[in-house]
Write an enzyme that holds these catalytic residues in place. Sequence first.
Site, short mmCIF file in Angstrom:
data_model
loop_
_atom_site.label_atom_id
_atom_site.label_comp_id
_atom_site.label_asym_id
_atom_site.label_seq_id
_atom_site.Cartn_x
_atom_site.Cartn_y
_atom_site.Cartn_z
N HIS A 192 14.54 -37.93 -8.08
CA HIS A 192 14.05 -38.29 -6.74
C HIS A 192 12.58 -37.91 -6.55
CE1 HIS A 192 18.00 -39.51 -5.41
NE2 HIS A 192 18.49 -38.41 -5.96
N ASN B 184 -1.09 2.47 5.61
CA ASN B 184 -0.23 1.42 5.06
C ASN B 184 0.28 0.61 6.25
OD1 ASN B 184 1.80 -0.09 3.75
ND2 ASN B 184 3.30 1.52 4.07
N GLY B 185 0.07 -0.72 6.20
CA GLY B 185 0.54 -1.56 7.30
C GLY B 185 -0.54 -2.53 7.73
N LYS C 35 5.24 -4.43 -5.69
CA LYS C 35 6.70 -4.36 -5.80
C LYS C 35 7.37 -4.39 -4.43
CE LYS C 35 10.45 -3.47 -8.29
NZ LYS C 35 10.97 -4.71 -8.90
N LYS D 40 10.51 -15.85 -12.40
CA LYS D 40 10.13 -14.82 -13.37
C LYS D 40 8.94 -15.29 -14.19
CE LYS D 40 11.52 -12.08 -12.05
NZ LYS D 40 12.42 -11.99 -10.94
N GLU E 38 5.65 -15.47 -12.04
CA GLU E 38 5.00 -14.25 -11.56
C GLU E 38 4.40 -13.40 -12.66
OE1 GLU E 38 9.19 -11.97 -10.39
OE2 GLU E 38 7.43 -11.60 -9.18
N CYS F 102 0.85 -1.19 0.00
CA CYS F 102 0.00 0.00 0.00
C CYS F 102 0.89 1.24 0.00
CB CYS F 102 -0.94 0.11 1.19
SG CYS F 102 -2.08 -1.28 1.31
N ARG G 246 3.52 -0.11 -5.18
CA ARG G 246 3.26 -0.67 -3.85
C ARG G 246 1.94 -1.43 -3.76
NH1 ARG G 246 6.76 2.06 -0.23
NH2 ARG G 246 5.53 1.36 1.54
N GLU H 215 15.39 -18.59 -10.14
CA GLU H 215 15.03 -17.22 -10.53
C GLU H 215 14.31 -17.21 -11.89
OE1 GLU H 215 14.67 -14.52 -9.18
OE2 GLU H 215 14.75 -13.01 -10.75
N TRP I 229 -2.81 -2.74 -1.61
CA TRP I 229 -2.55 -4.17 -1.83
C TRP I 229 -3.27 -4.86 -0.68
CZ3 TRP I 229 -0.32 -8.32 0.74
CH2 TRP I 229 -0.07 -9.45 -0.05
O1 M6R Z 1 12.63 -5.40 -2.46
P1 M6R Z 1 13.09 -6.80 -2.18
O2 M6R Z 1 14.25 -7.20 -3.00
O3 M6R Z 1 13.35 -7.03 -0.72
O4 M6R Z 1 11.88 -7.71 -2.58
C1 M6R Z 1 11.90 -9.08 -2.37
C2 M6R Z 1 10.83 -9.78 -3.16
O5 M6R Z 1 9.57 -9.33 -2.77
C3 M6R Z 1 11.00 -9.55 -4.66
O6 M6R Z 1 12.24 -9.98 -5.10
C4 M6R Z 1 9.91 -10.30 -5.44
O7 M6R Z 1 10.09 -11.66 -5.31
C5 M6R Z 1 9.91 -9.86 -6.90
N1 M6R Z 1 8.59 -9.70 -7.37
C6 M6R Z 1 10.60 -10.83 -7.78
O8 M6R Z 1 10.51 -10.48 -9.12
#
Ligand code: M6R
Length: 614
Positions: A510, A103-104, A609, A491, A494, A2, A27, A487, A77
């Site tokens: 396994h 926010n929180g 984000k 990607k 998400e 948020c 956010r 990773e 969010w």
């Molecule tokens: O800002 P941060 O690097 O601490 O964020 C960590 C994760 O929330 C962030 O890497 C998230 O997994 C991304 N959406 C990955 O693309």
Amino acid sequence: MCGIVGYIGYRSAIDVLLNGLTKLEYRGYDSSGIALHNGKHIDTYKAVGKLSNLKDIINPIKSELDKSTVGIGHIRWATHGAPTTINAHPHTCNCGKLVLVHNGIIENYQELKEKLEKEGCVFKSQTDTETVAHLIAKEYGKLHNLTEAVRVATEKIEGAYALCVMHQDEPDTIVATKRNAPLVVGIGENEFVVASDVPAIIDYTNKAMYLEDNQIVTLTKNSMKLIDKDNHELKGKIEVLPWEPVALSKMGYKHFMMKEIHEQPSIIRNLLSGKITGLNEPLNLSEVKLDKDAVKDLNRIQIVACGTSLHAAMVAKYIIEDFCNIAVDVEPSSEYIYRKTVTDKNTLVIGVSQSGETADTITAVRQSKEKGSHILIITNRPDSTMARYADSLISVCAGIEVSVAATKSYMAQLVAFYLLAIYIAEIKNSADKELLKRLKKELIVLPEKAEEILSQETPIKKIAHKYANSKNFIYIARGINFPTALEGALKLKEISYINATGYTAGELKHGPIAMLDETLPVLSIMMKGKVYDKILSNSEEAKARNAKMIALTNVTDDNLKDLFDDIITIPETDEYLSPILAIIPLQLIAYYIAEFLGKDVDQPRNLAKSVTVE
Ligand code: M6R
């Protein structure tokens, strides 16, 4: 998550608030809302979904709203309560005179809600936030002073919050406060912008004050008063922000993600600049504030991070253990904070975070700091909450990353870790000098190799389109590229919502091998080096189960054509450095699949984000 913003001054508040929310949309984007004080009463406007939906509501009536010069706004969010109009902020008390954005998470909201309901409050939403609106309104009824009402009410709250509050009867006032959530006040000439993050204020002023926990600021058009929780007046620390107004431009790319992928070569170059001054010179990493003896005494490194940053940390484990001979534990921050962790004065704790605002990582770092460990923060936001805990701070300088899917920040974190590993190894004299020289030499040419990959996107795009309708995807790798597999899979998950998983190639047999059939693509990450032949054998095993096989390799070998349906070849580099290049095609595959499927690449569903809640 948020984002909140408040404006009081002489401009049209709606312009400042919408601009601020646009900058804070990273956010969250489940819903948004704005409240404006028009001198007599407060009007609120809310919309579910992206901010553009709120703009659609406001634009036809904007000329009527322009005269308001005081207002607050929110981008959500969802945590408590579905993303609906009723749950969207701003929230109000029952008489509608008090409005606030938050926010929180209010952890004791159930208990407070039950009490408030008994006292006659009627709740409209399912949010934790509405509790705070009723709570402050109750105090206002007794105290008739918004600042005091906020101060007394927030004493009863447990959890994390950044709040901006307005009251109909105080038309020239915004009160803001925070605990365990960021809040910064931009200080202009006869105007103030208060927001969750700097991009929302920097278009108006570069003078700012970061609020500390439990501080309360009262803003009028031409005054700012800061108090602590005991009502003592404070002199805030006003800083000049080293920021320029941020123009969030895609620079001709269709999406921010693609622009950010393409920025990676120059980010590597920038990070290396001034660090590697000569192959025989010790690497310069003055950001590390441990003296040489303390570096030599390090017996353990614990790295805490989440998501993509966690994957960068996993690569770091391989290189730090190999070069520096120091045991490295890598752990998701959300796990680290709920168990006993063993540290001593010779433990270095590293927090890695693009945003520097990830709640779990902040908590992990705070806990470690309390235990006395030296804290090294690697972040893209040197002005963040996390950076404030740093004893040593490496700012990766990747520039604002807008796309929710992290790409360039991952690259920058990787490079930072290579620099750190080499730096420690040189001080400890723990690695072969020729190896370190070779790596430094190779690091310098990596930007060109990255550019080479990016200039040959067409075959990668074709492969992405060929497999875009797959329901599942498996990425396999071994050794230092296992995090690359994780990773790459993250990607894809998400931004395309395809079920993609990364495995160490040796683990396939396994269990996961049971899933393989002709519908399932397996992407083998096979970089030249000590585990190349092993992954080749594991790929044979997958092929024998009829999986569709894709190779990502830096080895030119005609025999691969028999085993793989598709091959992506990238420039050769040292095995240790190969994660830096290997991730780029995987970012592109995820991008092109998501784009082909018509997904919202930069703002995928359910995500934000900055994950500012635990
Ligand atoms: O800002 P941060 O690097 O601490 O964020 C960590 C994760 O929330 C962030 O890497 C998230 O997994 C991304 N959406 C990955 O693309």
